[in-house]
Design an enzyme around this catalytic site. Structure first.
Site, PDB file in Angstrom:
ATOM      1  N   CYS A   6      41.969  39.892  -8.190  1.00 52.42           N
ATOM      2  CA  CYS A   6      42.032  40.388  -9.567  1.00 52.42           C
ATOM      3  C   CYS A   6      43.335  39.968 -10.246  1.00 52.42           C
ATOM      4  CB  CYS A   6      41.906  41.914  -9.576  1.00 52.42           C
ATOM      5  SG  CYS A   6      41.848  42.598 -11.241  1.00 52.42           S
ATOM      6  N   CYS A  51      47.923  46.278 -11.412  1.00 52.82           N
ATOM      7  CA  CYS A  51      47.942  47.720 -11.117  1.00 52.82           C
ATOM      8  C   CYS A  51      48.674  47.943  -9.784  1.00 52.82           C
ATOM      9  CB  CYS A  51      46.512  48.254 -11.037  1.00 52.82           C
ATOM     10  SG  CYS A  51      45.491  47.732 -12.439  1.00 52.82           S
ATOM     11  N   CYS A  65      46.966  48.913  -6.431  1.00 57.10           N
ATOM     12  CA  CYS A  65      45.683  48.325  -6.052  1.00 57.10           C
ATOM     13  C   CYS A  65      45.755  47.179  -5.041  1.00 57.10           C
ATOM     14  CB  CYS A  65      44.946  47.852  -7.293  1.00 57.10           C
ATOM     15  SG  CYS A  65      43.267  47.300  -6.897  1.00 57.10           S
ATOM     16  N   CYS A  80      27.580  53.547  -7.014  1.00 59.22           N
ATOM     17  CA  CYS A  80      28.584  53.023  -7.948  1.00 59.22           C
ATOM     18  C   CYS A  80      29.060  51.639  -7.493  1.00 59.22           C
ATOM     19  CB  CYS A  80      29.758  53.991  -8.016  1.00 59.22           C
ATOM     20  SG  CYS A  80      31.061  53.408  -9.116  1.00 59.22           S
ATOM     21  N   CYS A 118      26.119  53.679 -11.465  1.00 56.25           N
ATOM     22  CA  CYS A 118      27.455  53.720 -12.066  1.00 56.25           C
ATOM     23  C   CYS A 118      28.083  52.354 -11.816  1.00 56.25           C
ATOM     24  CB  CYS A 118      28.287  54.818 -11.405  1.00 56.25           C
ATOM     25  SG  CYS A 118      29.994  54.861 -11.998  1.00 56.25           S
ATOM     26  N   CYS A 173      32.664  58.320 -16.839  1.00 53.60           N
ATOM     27  CA  CYS A 173      33.333  58.763 -15.615  1.00 53.60           C
ATOM     28  C   CYS A 173      34.783  58.322 -15.771  1.00 53.60           C
ATOM     29  CB  CYS A 173      32.677  58.114 -14.400  1.00 53.60           C
ATOM     30  SG  CYS A 173      33.568  58.435 -12.859  1.00 53.60           S
ATOM     31  N   ARG A 191      35.408  65.012  -9.236  1.00 51.21           N
ATOM     32  CA  ARG A 191      35.196  64.355  -7.931  1.00 51.21           C
ATOM     33  C   ARG A 191      36.487  64.264  -7.132  1.00 51.21           C
ATOM     34  NH1 ARG A 191      33.046  60.112  -9.606  1.00 51.21           N
ATOM     35  NH2 ARG A 191      31.044  61.142  -9.640  1.00 51.21           N
TER      36      ARG A 191
HETATM   37  N1  SAM Z   1      38.803  46.583 -11.807  1.00 53.20           N
HETATM   38  C1  SAM Z   1      38.238  47.689 -12.474  1.00 53.20           C
HETATM   39  C2  SAM Z   1      39.305  48.488 -13.188  1.00 53.20           C
HETATM   40  O1  SAM Z   1      40.382  48.656 -12.665  1.00 53.20           O
HETATM   41  O2  SAM Z   1      39.032  48.943 -14.295  1.00 53.20           O
HETATM   42  C3  SAM Z   1      37.412  48.600 -11.603  1.00 53.20           C
HETATM   43  C4  SAM Z   1      37.817  48.884 -10.164  1.00 53.20           C
HETATM   44  S1  SAM Z   1      39.310  49.805  -9.923  1.00 53.20           S
HETATM   45  C5  SAM Z   1      39.583  49.591  -8.209  1.00 53.20           C
HETATM   46  C6  SAM Z   1      38.815  51.512 -10.147  1.00 53.20           C
HETATM   47  C7  SAM Z   1      39.854  52.586  -9.953  1.00 53.20           C
HETATM   48  O3  SAM Z   1      40.106  52.778  -8.583  1.00 53.20           O
HETATM   49  C8  SAM Z   1      41.223  52.404 -10.553  1.00 53.20           C
HETATM   50  O4  SAM Z   1      41.258  52.669 -11.915  1.00 53.20           O
HETATM   51  C9  SAM Z   1      42.035  53.419  -9.781  1.00 53.20           C
HETATM   52  O5  SAM Z   1      42.052  54.661 -10.443  1.00 53.20           O
HETATM   53  C10 SAM Z   1      41.292  53.531  -8.451  1.00 53.20           C
HETATM   54  N2  SAM Z   1      42.102  53.005  -7.343  1.00 53.20           N
HETATM   55  C11 SAM Z   1      42.338  51.707  -7.073  1.00 53.20           C
HETATM   56  N3  SAM Z   1      43.157  51.575  -6.000  1.00 53.20           N
HETATM   57  C12 SAM Z   1      43.444  52.821  -5.578  1.00 53.20           C
HETATM   58  C13 SAM Z   1      44.256  53.333  -4.523  1.00 53.20           C
HETATM   59  N4  SAM Z   1      44.943  52.543  -3.716  1.00 53.20           N
HETATM   60  N5  SAM Z   1      44.318  54.669  -4.367  1.00 53.20           N
HETATM   61  C14 SAM Z   1      43.633  55.485  -5.197  1.00 53.20           C
HETATM   62  N6  SAM Z   1      42.861  55.058  -6.210  1.00 53.20           N
HETATM   63  C15 SAM Z   1      42.769  53.742  -6.413  1.00 53.20           C
HETATM   64  C1  DTB Z   2      37.691  55.936  -8.730  1.00 56.58           C
HETATM   65  O1  DTB Z   2      38.283  56.682  -9.527  1.00 56.58           O
HETATM   66  N1  DTB Z   2      37.987  55.818  -7.444  1.00 56.58           N
HETATM   67  C2  DTB Z   2      37.151  54.832  -6.810  1.00 56.58           C
HETATM   68  C3  DTB Z   2      36.153  54.464  -7.937  1.00 56.58           C
HETATM   69  N2  DTB Z   2      36.679  55.150  -9.064  1.00 56.58           N
HETATM   70  C4  DTB Z   2      35.820  53.070  -8.201  1.00 56.58           C
HETATM   71  C5  DTB Z   2      37.902  53.708  -6.210  1.00 56.58           C
HETATM   72  C6  DTB Z   2      38.937  54.124  -5.196  1.00 56.58           C
HETATM   73  C7  DTB Z   2      39.538  52.889  -4.616  1.00 56.58           C
HETATM   74  C8  DTB Z   2      40.489  53.165  -3.486  1.00 56.58           C
HETATM   75  C9  DTB Z   2      41.089  51.922  -2.952  1.00 56.58           C
HETATM   76  C10 DTB Z   2      40.116  50.957  -2.360  1.00 56.58           C
HETATM   77  O2  DTB Z   2      39.258  51.345  -1.535  1.00 56.58           O
HETATM   78  O3  DTB Z   2      40.216  49.748  -2.659  1.00 56.58           O
HETATM   79 FE1  SF4 Z   3      42.133  44.790 -10.762  1.00 57.68          FE
HETATM   80 FE2  SF4 Z   3      42.611  46.704  -9.029  1.00 57.68          FE
HETATM   81 FE3  SF4 Z   3      43.619  46.889 -11.463  1.00 57.68          FE
HETATM   82 FE4  SF4 Z   3      40.946  47.138 -11.088  1.00 57.68          FE
HETATM   83  S1  SF4 Z   3      42.538  48.506 -10.334  1.00 57.68           S
HETATM   84  S2  SF4 Z   3      42.004  45.940 -12.668  1.00 57.68           S
HETATM   85  S3  SF4 Z   3      40.651  45.732  -9.368  1.00 57.68           S
HETATM   86  S4  SF4 Z   3      44.143  45.328  -9.934  1.00 57.68           S
END
Ligand code: SAM
Ligand code: DTB
Ligand code: SF4
Length: 331
Positions: free
Chosen positions: A71, A75, A78, A115, A146, A206, A278
């Site tokens: 990506c 973030c 992430c 989802c 979702c 959501c 959730r």
């Molecule tokens: N890429 C898209 C976006 O960010 O809009 C969708 C997928 S993203 C992984 C969805 C959500 O997962 C993020 O907004 C964040 O709140 C959550 N998330 C990602 N990494 C995480 C982590 N290490 N611990 C907890 N929540 C996480």
């Molecule tokens: C959300 O709020 N939490 C989920 C879902 N929406 C997509 C994602 C959590 C991701 C945790 C880190 C991972 O497994 O990559």
């Molecule tokens: Fe990309 Fe992760 Fe940010 Fe979603 S949360 S936009 S997958 S870097």
């Protein structure tokens, strides 16, 4: 005094009312909730919860990463950002048949919502068509659908709606003033714009956030106030406890105390009385007793299945045993 009045009113903040829903929660009022004695806060949350929900039912959503890694966004939490070395590889879109097999298994295991997550800044037109195909197929199995695909441009939410998408997940992630320390490649405003597009297209929203990123309690209150002030409030509110992944800038973030996580859930429940709250990421390391307190605080949904997107989640069989132990019906 104003704050006391607000919080003594059974969780119903009183300033603005839209369609019968209250959305006037200020950060100060939410912070006052956070500062209540733990037992008072949980009692209030459980009372509000019982006004709107069956207190012994928890909704089960299963996640699948349909496009993992690579990506372009930054973030800080992430593992899927291409900017950090986390061991997560850039993979192609998961084929339709593989998605369907995962959705069938989720349904078989008792999940009611499926989802699909993609590590995109946002979907390109071709991506959207392929996701729409997957949404149609999953929906046809009789599951709620979702998707979480990043930022949406004008018209994209309508296409997803036409394919049968029930919910779109897009989080505010944190308080507006802390946001810039976590993400620089998309703004808080961008997120609100995407949420507005989702809402206008008639897809259920959501929207939640992450705690344990080094934010202050006031900033946690700011996140909850931001969510509660969305009008209408989101139907579904995922509260994630940061999963600290090696290689991400937040790998060394200090772990949030369990009581503060439970408080965050309680505050979400009180301020968003009709939303499904959730208990999301972070359960793999969370003792069962803390999860039980989260249910008592008003959480009524979990991610169910052995994996979140790239990180672990409790095994489905363990979750079924936990719910059974608590007399909670999967819904
Ligand atoms: N890429 C898209 C976006 O960010 O809009 C969708 C997928 S993203 C992984 C969805 C959500 O997962 C993020 O907004 C964040 O709140 C959550 N998330 C990602 N990494 C995480 C982590 N290490 N611990 C907890 N929540 C996480
Ligand atoms: C959300 O709020 N939490 C989920 C879902 N929406 C997509 C994602 C959590 C991701 C945790 C880190 C991972 O497994 O990559
Ligand atoms: Fe990309 Fe992760 Fe940010 Fe979603 S949360 S936009 S997958 S870097």
């Amino acid at each position: 005094m104003q704050i006391r009045n607000t919080i003594s009113n059974n969780g119903q903040a009183g300033t603005t009312v839209h369609g019968g829903r209250t959305d006037g929660w200020t950060r100060e009022a939410v912070q006052a909730l956070f500062e209540l004695p733990f037992n008072d806060l949980l009692h209030r949350a459980q009372t509000v919860h019982r006004l709107h929900f069956d207190a012994n039912a928890v909704q089960l959503s299963t996640l699948l990463s349909i496009k993992t890694g690579g990506c372009p966004e930054d973030c800080a939490y992430c593992p899927q950002s291409a900017r950090y070395r986390t061991g997560v590889e850039n993979e192609p879109l998961v084929p339709l048949e593989t998605v369907l097999a995962a959705a069938r298994a989720a349904k078989q295991n008792g999940a009611t919502r499926f989802c699909m997550g993609a590590a995109w800044r946002g979907p390109k037109q071709r991506d959207l068509e392929q996701v729409a195909e997957r949404v149609r197929a999953v929906k046809a199995l009789g599951l709620e659908t979702c998707a979480t695909l990043g930022l949406l441009r004008e018209g994209q939410a309508e296409e997803l709606k036409a394919a049968g998408l029930d919910y779109y997940n897009h989080n505010l992630d944190t308080a507006p003033e802390f946001y810039g320390e976590i993400i620089t490649t998309r703004t808080y405003r961008d997120r609100l714009d995407t949420l507005a597009r989702v809402r206008r297209a008639g897809i259920k929203v959501c929207c939640g956030g992450i705690v344990g990123m080094g934010e202050s309690r006031a900033q946690r209150a700011g996140l909850i106030a931001g969510l509660a002030s969305l009008a209408p409030q989101p139907e579904s509110v995922p509260i994630n406890d940061l999963v600290r992944v090696e290689g991400t800038p937040l790998e060394g973030a200090p772990k949030l105390d369990w009581s503060e996580f439970v408080r965050t859930i309680a505050c979400a429940r009180i301020t968003m009385p009709r939303s499904t709250v959730r208990l999301s990421a972070g359960r793999a390391e969370m003792p069962e007793a803390v999860q039980a307190l989260c249910f008592l605080a008003g959480a009524n949904s979990i991610f169910y299945g052995d994996k979140l997107l790239t990180t672990g989640n409790p095994e489905a069989a363990r979750d079924r045993a936990l719910l059974e132990k608590l007399g909670i019906r999967p819904a």
